[in-house]
Structure formats: structure tokens, C-alpha cells
Design an enzyme around this catalytic site. Structure first.
Site, PDB file in Angstrom:
ATOM      1  N   ASP A   9      51.221  36.691  37.978  1.00 17.66           N
ATOM      2  CA  ASP A   9      50.866  35.446  38.698  1.00 17.66           C
ATOM      3  C   ASP A   9      52.004  34.423  38.827  1.00 17.66           C
ATOM      4  O   ASP A   9      51.776  33.218  38.659  1.00 17.66           O
ATOM      5  CB  ASP A   9      49.662  34.763  38.020  1.00 17.66           C
ATOM      6  CG  ASP A   9      48.390  35.591  38.087  1.00 17.66           C
ATOM      7  OD1 ASP A   9      48.467  36.777  38.460  1.00 17.66           O
ATOM      8  OD2 ASP A   9      47.315  35.062  37.753  1.00 17.66           O
ATOM      9  N   LYS A  98      43.602  39.789  42.555  1.00 13.94           N
ATOM     10  CA  LYS A  98      42.366  39.651  41.777  1.00 13.94           C
ATOM     11  C   LYS A  98      41.728  38.304  42.058  1.00 13.94           C
ATOM     12  O   LYS A  98      42.405  37.379  42.511  1.00 13.94           O
ATOM     13  CB  LYS A  98      42.703  39.747  40.280  1.00 13.94           C
ATOM     14  CG  LYS A  98      43.680  38.661  39.828  1.00 13.94           C
ATOM     15  CD  LYS A  98      44.164  38.885  38.419  1.00 13.94           C
ATOM     16  CE  LYS A  98      45.274  37.922  38.030  1.00 13.94           C
ATOM     17  NZ  LYS A  98      44.903  36.509  38.014  1.00 13.94           N
ATOM     18  N   CYS A 141      46.274  33.857  32.115  1.00 15.00           N
ATOM     19  CA  CYS A 141      46.375  35.195  32.702  1.00 15.00           C
ATOM     20  C   CYS A 141      47.325  36.123  31.940  1.00 15.00           C
ATOM     21  O   CYS A 141      47.082  37.327  31.880  1.00 15.00           O
ATOM     22  CB  CYS A 141      46.744  35.094  34.182  1.00 15.00           C
ATOM     23  SG  CYS A 141      45.343  34.422  35.144  1.00 15.00           S
TER      24      CYS A 141
HETATM   25  C1  VGL Z   1      45.437  31.025  35.862  1.00 16.11           C
HETATM   26  C2  VGL Z   1      44.273  29.111  35.492  1.00 16.11           C
HETATM   27  C3  VGL Z   1      43.431  29.390  36.525  1.00 16.11           C
HETATM   28  C4  VGL Z   1      46.563  31.930  35.486  1.00 16.11           C
HETATM   29  C5  VGL Z   1      44.594  31.338  36.910  1.00 16.11           C
HETATM   30  O1  VGL Z   1      47.104  32.633  36.358  1.00 16.11           O
HETATM   31  O2  VGL Z   1      46.929  31.921  34.301  1.00 16.11           O
HETATM   32  N1  VGL Z   1      45.259  29.920  35.164  1.00 16.11           N
HETATM   33  N2  VGL Z   1      43.603  30.505  37.214  1.00 16.11           N
END
Ligand code: VGL
Length: 186
Positions: A9, A98, A141
Site C-alpha cells: 500500500d 483489495k 496493513c
Molecule cells: C490502511 C488505514 C486504512 C493501510 C488502510 O493501508 O494500512 N490504513 N486503510
């Protein structure tokens, strides 16, 4: 036996300037980009995960608690969902997206963009037994992806200098938890 690098991410919305920025996002993206340059040949596969929200329900909120609900981020096909510009996307073999209609913190919930395959079978199909994990966010994540990688039976290293947390304190706690679950912290 093969080894993969999993880049979790590292998207613009999770970096300074984005809607859900982690403080060290750009710095970590720069380090990962340089690491790709110097170490891509050490890996049999390099994959990236992307948060890719279409309508994730209560994961988005106008009054987020920054625990279970968040400001709008990584909306599918927007600039904020794109990879940070420091990431060398040419050396990434596959992207796993995802969270289309629900929260999805683990990269192992992600489906390949070029075939209908989840991350674990994709890796196992390439004889990957060891994974190195880097990315954002350490406390969300990266944590969930690491714990799932261990559950899937991979040998897991987390390259901590290339991980960025939402909260430094929660990031440190998450690293401790990953270590206790069997991850090697590098
Ligand atoms: C994430 C918060 C909300 C991440 C994703 O990628 O860690 N954190 N959505």
C-alpha cells in the site's frame, strides 16, 4: 524455493499530501524505490498491494475514529490510489488490489489485476517460501499482511526502516506483535 518482496500500500493517499497521510510515507517510499534499484535481483518476484475502495461501507466516515473508520482514501482509479512516484512500478511483477466493498487490511485479501488469483496461491504457484515485507501502514496493513503471511506458512522478514506507521506508538506495538508471531524484524 523462492523469495518475494511484498510492497504494501505505498499509495499517494498514505503519503504526505494524501488524504490519509502517514508522516514518513514519502521518506519510506523513497527508500523502497532505492531498494528496488539495488536489490530487485535478490528477489524471484516483486509484488505490490493496493487499497482499492469502490464502496467500502463503514470503512469510510466523515467523522473517522482512525481505528476502524477513516477519511475517504484510495478510491479506485483516483490519483490517491496510485503508487507513490518513488516506487519503480516497472519491476513489480503483479499488483494485488483489495477492499473494493469492505475494509481489507491484509494484502492476502488482494486479487491480482491480471488474473483472478489471490496473493497466497500466486506466491505458492511460484514456489515462494520466503517473503520480505515493506510499506504502509506498519500498524494496519503491514501488520495484517505480515500476520497472514505467517499463517500461510511463509518465512517472513519485515524490513522496518521501510515501513511507515499511522501512529509511531501503535507502529512499535505492531512490530512487537509481528515479532512475537514469528516475523524476523530487520
Ligand atoms: C490502511 C488505514 C486504512 C493501510 C488502510 O493501508 O494500512 N490504513 N486503510
Amino acid at each position: 524455493m523462492a523469495r518475494a518482496l511484498i510492497i504494501v500500500d505505498v499509495q499517494k493517499d498514505f503519503c504526505p499530501g494524501g488524504s490519509l497521510a502517514t508522516e514518513r510515507g514519502n521518506e519510506v517510499a523513497g527508500k523502497i524505490g532505492a531498494f528496488q534499484q539495488s536489490h530487485a535481483r535478490d528477489y524471484d518476484a516483486v509484488v505490490a498491494t493496493q487499497d482499492w475502495h469502490i464502496d467500502p461501507g463503514e470503512h469510510f466516515s466523515d467523522t473517522p475514529d482512525y481505528k476502524d473508520s477513516w477519511p475517504v482514501h484510495c478510491a479506485a482509479n483516483t490519483e490517491g490510489a496510485a503508487m507513490n512516484e518513488h516506487i519503480n512500478t516497472d519491476t513489480i511483477d503483479e499488483f494485488f488490489r483489495k477492499g473494493h466493498y469492505t475494509a481489507a487490511y491484509s494484502g492476502f485479501e488482494g486479487t491480482a489485476t491480471s488474473e483472478d488469483l489471490l496473493l497466497a496461491p500466486w506466491l505458492k504457484g511460484r514456489d515462494v517460501t520466503e517473503v520480505d515485507i515493506v510499506g504502509i501502514a506498519t500498524d494496519h496493513c503491514v501488520r495484517a499482511t505480515t500476520l497472514d503471511a505467517l499463517k500461510e506458512g511463509f518465512t517472513v522478514r519485515v524490513l522496518t526502516s521501510m515501513c511507515s506507521a499511522v501512529s509511531f506508538e501503535a507502529g512499535d506495538r505492531a512490530l512487537e506483535e509481528m515479532h512475537e508471531a514469528g516475523a524476523i524484524l530487520v
